[in-house]
Design a protein around this motif. Sequence first.
Motif, PDB file in Angstrom:
ATOM      1  N   ARG A  30      21.598  26.164  32.171  1.00 13.37           N
ATOM      2  CA  ARG A  30      21.201  25.210  31.128  1.00 13.37           C
ATOM      3  C   ARG A  30      19.708  24.882  31.200  1.00 13.37           C
ATOM      4  NH1 ARG A  30      22.168  20.580  30.822  1.00 13.37           N
ATOM      5  NH2 ARG A  30      22.550  20.266  28.604  1.00 13.37           N
ATOM      6  N   LYS A  31      19.091  25.210  32.317  1.00 11.46           N
ATOM      7  CA  LYS A  31      17.687  24.859  32.493  1.00 11.46           C
ATOM      8  C   LYS A  31      16.819  25.735  31.594  1.00 11.46           C
ATOM      9  CE  LYS A  31      18.978  22.220  35.950  1.00 11.46           C
ATOM     10  NZ  LYS A  31      19.018  20.759  35.858  1.00 11.46           N
ATOM     11  N   ARG A  32      15.980  25.093  30.813  1.00 11.38           N
ATOM     12  CA  ARG A  32      15.079  25.819  29.914  1.00 11.38           C
ATOM     13  C   ARG A  32      13.695  25.923  30.540  1.00 11.38           C
ATOM     14  NH1 ARG A  32      16.798  21.579  25.536  1.00 11.38           N
ATOM     15  NH2 ARG A  32      16.668  20.470  27.511  1.00 11.38           N
ATOM     16  N   PRO A  33      13.038  27.061  30.374  1.00 12.55           N
ATOM     17  CA  PRO A  33      11.689  27.195  30.945  1.00 12.55           C
ATOM     18  C   PRO A  33      10.698  26.298  30.212  1.00 12.55           C
ATOM     19  CG  PRO A  33      12.218  29.092  29.553  1.00 12.55           C
ATOM     20  CD  PRO A  33      13.490  28.280  29.660  1.00 12.55           C
ATOM     21  N   LEU A  34       9.739  25.802  30.927  1.00 15.45           N
ATOM     22  CA  LEU A  34       8.700  24.988  30.316  1.00 15.45           C
ATOM     23  C   LEU A  34       7.727  25.880  29.555  1.00 15.45           C
ATOM     24  CD1 LEU A  34       7.879  22.499  33.223  1.00 15.45           C
ATOM     25  CD2 LEU A  34       9.622  22.334  31.442  1.00 15.45           C
ATOM     26  N   PRO A  35       7.181  25.404  28.442  1.00 14.74           N
ATOM     27  CA  PRO A  35       6.227  26.220  27.683  1.00 14.74           C
ATOM     28  C   PRO A  35       4.969  26.479  28.502  1.00 14.74           C
ATOM     29  CG  PRO A  35       6.222  23.966  26.880  1.00 14.74           C
ATOM     30  CD  PRO A  35       7.369  24.058  27.850  1.00 14.74           C
ATOM     31  N   PHE A  36       4.360  27.646  28.287  1.00 13.18           N
ATOM     32  CA  PHE A  36       3.148  27.981  29.038  1.00 13.18           C
ATOM     33  C   PHE A  36       2.008  27.046  28.660  1.00 13.18           C
ATOM     34  CE2 PHE A  36      -0.801  30.565  29.388  1.00 13.18           C
ATOM     35  CZ  PHE A  36      -0.851  30.595  30.775  1.00 13.18           C
ATOM     36  N   VAL A  37       1.778  26.870  27.366  1.00 11.35           N
ATOM     37  CA  VAL A  37       0.746  25.939  26.897  1.00 11.35           C
ATOM     38  C   VAL A  37       1.383  25.053  25.830  1.00 11.35           C
ATOM     39  CG1 VAL A  37      -1.514  25.660  25.827  1.00 11.35           C
ATOM     40  CG2 VAL A  37      -1.095  27.603  27.342  1.00 11.35           C
ATOM     41  N   PRO A  38       1.795  23.830  26.177  1.00 10.69           N
ATOM     42  CA  PRO A  38       2.414  22.951  25.184  1.00 10.69           C
ATOM     43  C   PRO A  38       1.398  22.447  24.169  1.00 10.69           C
ATOM     44  CG  PRO A  38       2.093  21.791  27.251  1.00 10.69           C
ATOM     45  CD  PRO A  38       1.728  23.216  27.505  1.00 10.69           C
ATOM     46  N   ARG A  39       1.836  22.393  22.903  1.00 15.70           N
ATOM     47  CA  ARG A  39       0.958  21.845  21.871  1.00 15.70           C
ATOM     48  C   ARG A  39       0.757  20.350  22.072  1.00 15.70           C
ATOM     49  NH1 ARG A  39       4.547  23.667  16.930  1.00 15.70           N
ATOM     50  NH2 ARG A  39       6.067  22.963  18.465  1.00 15.70           N
ATOM     51  N   ARG A  40       1.831  19.670  22.469  1.00 16.81           N
ATOM     52  CA  ARG A  40       1.794  18.220  22.614  1.00 16.81           C
ATOM     53  C   ARG A  40       2.843  17.827  23.643  1.00 16.81           C
ATOM     54  NH1 ARG A  40       2.767  14.318  17.421  1.00 16.81           N
ATOM     55  NH2 ARG A  40       1.752  12.406  18.144  1.00 16.81           N
ATOM     56  N   VAL A  41       2.519  16.837  24.454  1.00 15.39           N
ATOM     57  CA  VAL A  41       3.410  16.416  25.534  1.00 15.39           C
ATOM     58  C   VAL A  41       3.902  15.000  25.243  1.00 15.39           C
ATOM     59  CG1 VAL A  41       3.601  15.922  27.995  1.00 15.39           C
ATOM     60  CG2 VAL A  41       2.216  17.857  27.214  1.00 15.39           C
ATOM     61  N   GLY A  42       5.213  14.805  25.325  1.00 18.77           N
ATOM     62  CA  GLY A  42       5.792  13.468  25.215  1.00 18.77           C
ATOM     63  C   GLY A  42       5.911  12.852  26.603  1.00 18.77           C
ATOM     64  N   LEU A  43       5.520  11.603  26.733  1.00 20.19           N
ATOM     65  CA  LEU A  43       5.521  10.942  28.046  1.00 20.19           C
ATOM     66  C   LEU A  43       6.248   9.601  27.945  1.00 20.19           C
ATOM     67  CD1 LEU A  43       4.633  10.655  31.000  1.00 20.19           C
ATOM     68  CD2 LEU A  43       2.447   9.743  30.169  1.00 20.19           C
ATOM     69  N   VAL A  44       7.264   9.427  28.788  1.00 23.44           N
ATOM     70  CA  VAL A  44       7.977   8.157  28.911  1.00 23.44           C
ATOM     71  C   VAL A  44       7.569   7.553  30.242  1.00 23.44           C
ATOM     72  CG1 VAL A  44      10.216   7.027  28.970  1.00 23.44           C
ATOM     73  CG2 VAL A  44       9.899   9.082  27.572  1.00 23.44           C
ATOM     74  N   CYS A  45       6.979   6.353  30.213  1.00 27.10           N
ATOM     75  CA  CYS A  45       6.477   5.745  31.442  1.00 27.10           C
ATOM     76  C   CYS A  45       6.514   4.225  31.316  1.00 27.10           C
ATOM     77  CB  CYS A  45       5.051   6.223  31.742  1.00 27.10           C
ATOM     78  SG  CYS A  45       3.884   5.839  30.412  1.00 27.10           S
ATOM     79  N   ALA A  46       6.121   3.550  32.385  1.00 25.81           N
ATOM     80  CA  ALA A  46       6.137   2.096  32.404  1.00 25.81           C
ATOM     81  C   ALA A  46       4.998   1.543  31.556  1.00 25.81           C
ATOM     82  CB  ALA A  46       6.016   1.594  33.837  1.00 25.81           C
ATOM     83  N   THR A  47       5.184   0.313  31.095  1.00 26.38           N
ATOM     84  CA  THR A  47       4.130  -0.337  30.326  1.00 26.38           C
ATOM     85  C   THR A  47       2.899  -0.570  31.189  1.00 26.38           C
ATOM     86  OG1 THR A  47       5.148  -2.457  30.865  1.00 26.38           O
ATOM     87  CG2 THR A  47       5.734  -1.459  28.758  1.00 26.38           C
ATOM     88  N   GLN A  48       3.095  -0.774  32.471  1.00 25.43           N
ATOM     89  CA  GLN A  48       1.997  -0.898  33.418  1.00 25.43           C
ATOM     90  C   GLN A  48       2.369  -0.113  34.665  1.00 25.43           C
ATOM     91  OE1 GLN A  48       1.367  -5.052  34.132  1.00 25.43           O
ATOM     92  NE2 GLN A  48       0.325  -5.398  32.190  1.00 25.43           N
ATOM     93  N   GLY A  49       1.432   0.646  35.164  1.00 26.17           N
ATOM     94  CA  GLY A  49       1.717   1.425  36.360  1.00 26.17           C
ATOM     95  C   GLY A  49       0.807   2.636  36.444  1.00 26.17           C
ATOM     96  N   GLU A  50       0.885   3.309  37.584  1.00 19.75           N
ATOM     97  CA  GLU A  50       0.031   4.465  37.838  1.00 19.75           C
ATOM     98  C   GLU A  50       0.630   5.767  37.338  1.00 19.75           C
ATOM     99  OE1 GLU A  50      -3.002   4.321  39.063  1.00 19.75           O
ATOM    100  OE2 GLU A  50      -2.853   2.145  39.159  1.00 19.75           O
ATOM    101  N   ALA A  51       1.908   5.775  36.969  1.00 20.55           N
ATOM    102  CA  ALA A  51       2.544   7.035  36.564  1.00 20.55           C
ATOM    103  C   ALA A  51       1.855   7.646  35.349  1.00 20.55           C
ATOM    104  CB  ALA A  51       4.028   6.803  36.282  1.00 20.55           C
ATOM    105  N   GLU A  52       1.570   6.826  34.333  1.00 20.73           N
ATOM    106  CA  GLU A  52       0.893   7.340  33.133  1.00 20.73           C
ATOM    107  C   GLU A  52      -0.462   7.930  33.500  1.00 20.73           C
ATOM    108  OE1 GLU A  52      -1.079   5.658  28.977  1.00 20.73           O
ATOM    109  OE2 GLU A  52       0.454   4.484  30.011  1.00 20.73           O
ATOM    110  N   HIS A  53      -1.225   7.219  34.315  1.00 19.48           N
ATOM    111  CA  HIS A  53      -2.540   7.695  34.727  1.00 19.48           C
ATOM    112  C   HIS A  53      -2.426   9.011  35.483  1.00 19.48           C
ATOM    113  CE1 HIS A  53      -5.842   7.999  37.709  1.00 19.48           C
ATOM    114  NE2 HIS A  53      -6.593   7.568  36.703  1.00 19.48           N
ATOM    115  N   ASP A  54      -1.470   9.105  36.405  1.00 18.91           N
ATOM    116  CA  ASP A  54      -1.326  10.317  37.213  1.00 18.91           C
ATOM    117  C   ASP A  54      -0.983  11.527  36.353  1.00 18.91           C
ATOM    118  OD1 ASP A  54      -1.854   8.791  39.400  1.00 18.91           O
ATOM    119  OD2 ASP A  54       0.230   8.577  40.040  1.00 18.91           O
TER     120      ASP A  54
END
Length: 434
Positions: free
Chosen positions: A159-183
């Motif tokens: 079921r695992k799909r390969p990640l695209p080599f060069v993504p056009r756009r990346v969706g990011l789900v992260c905390a409203t405050q935190g270092e995850a988005e920055h990293d």
Amino acid sequence: MTDGSLSPDNAPQGASASGRGPAGLPGTAADTTAERPWPVHHLTGKIGQYVHRMGPVWVEGQVLRPSRWKNLVFFDLRDPSENATLGVSALAAVVDRMGTPLDDGSRVVLQARPRWWARSGALKLDAADIRHAGVGDLLAQIEALKEALAAEGLFDADRKRPLPFVPRRVGLVCATQGEAEHDVVVNATKRWPSVTFEIRRVSVQGQHAVREVSQAIEELDAIADIDVIVVARGGGSFEDLIAFSDERVVRAAAACETPLVSAIGHEKDSPVLDLVADYRASTPTDAGKRIVPDAVQERAGVDQARRDMRAALESLVAREARGLDQFRSRPVLAHPHRMLDPYRESVARARTSAGRALVAILAGADSATRELGAALRALSPQGTLDRGYAIARDAAGSVIRDAATLTSGDAVHLRFAAGEADASVTSVSPSTIA
């Protein structure tokens, strides 16, 4: 302590039963008034005296956030059913006697003496003995969920799909405050400057986390030009990460048609989302490096490939040139006429024989032609005419073979060896040949 008041038995040394405390303070809580209050240190002291009279107690709970500092181990002991928590400290030797690690989320039974920390106003436990009581309620629920989802095949490798080599756009789900988005963003753009992000900032712990994370995944999955989704959080305790093991979040990730990367916490953290995701990143930083290629490395790879192709092409041309030179240096090509020398005499003899045969054929044909011509002339009516004969025909053009067919006065046509004439029959004589 009775009815919320500290009794005289709990008073510090020097307090009297008459209701007067040290330095004129009220002796009991019931004696305090707005005009005659207890100072904080006096109250904390009374609480400490009461708590310290308690003997050791066996207590059961769930371990949260264990940590070790020098020869001490600290953790919180939580009652999941009542959401009550007490801090616990123990000597490292006490924990080591358990024989198994003191894991976040495990359930233990410990013997401890309550201890009141007057300076911080906190009640904690000093553990003298710790024993495992089995897997905690949350861990048990998570293990049951893992088994159910595994049976459905949601963790299967196919079921695992390969990640695209060069993504056009990346969706990011992260905390409203935190270092995850920055990293994630900084490491990704450092490797591939043209990458863009569609970010959903949500609660990553607490009562709203499950709903907001699931909704963010579904929203990003519905955007057509997003090629990969990253769910990131900068680590935390077992309890802090519990939302990422919730069935609703896990099923939202499983239903996602866009390849999904789980970057929850650190290497040791392993929520259920990691198992259903198409790729598990050990940290948000690792996710930022994994979702895009390194432009510098790719450029170097292209340059190296160009050099390799040029070298291969030059090698091929040089090899073919050497082969052509070797081929051209062979005697058959250097002096091509030599291979014809053995056949020259054979060709000459064949030409002579062919000439002779042709002459013989032509001579025989000429002789036969002469013979056939003589025979033709001998048998030809013209030959007969040449000997003085003539051909007579009646008025109808038929050859006259018998004079008896004529009567006096009939017109006849005569053909001679040279020329023709018309005549009229004057008399008819019968044939004299018997």
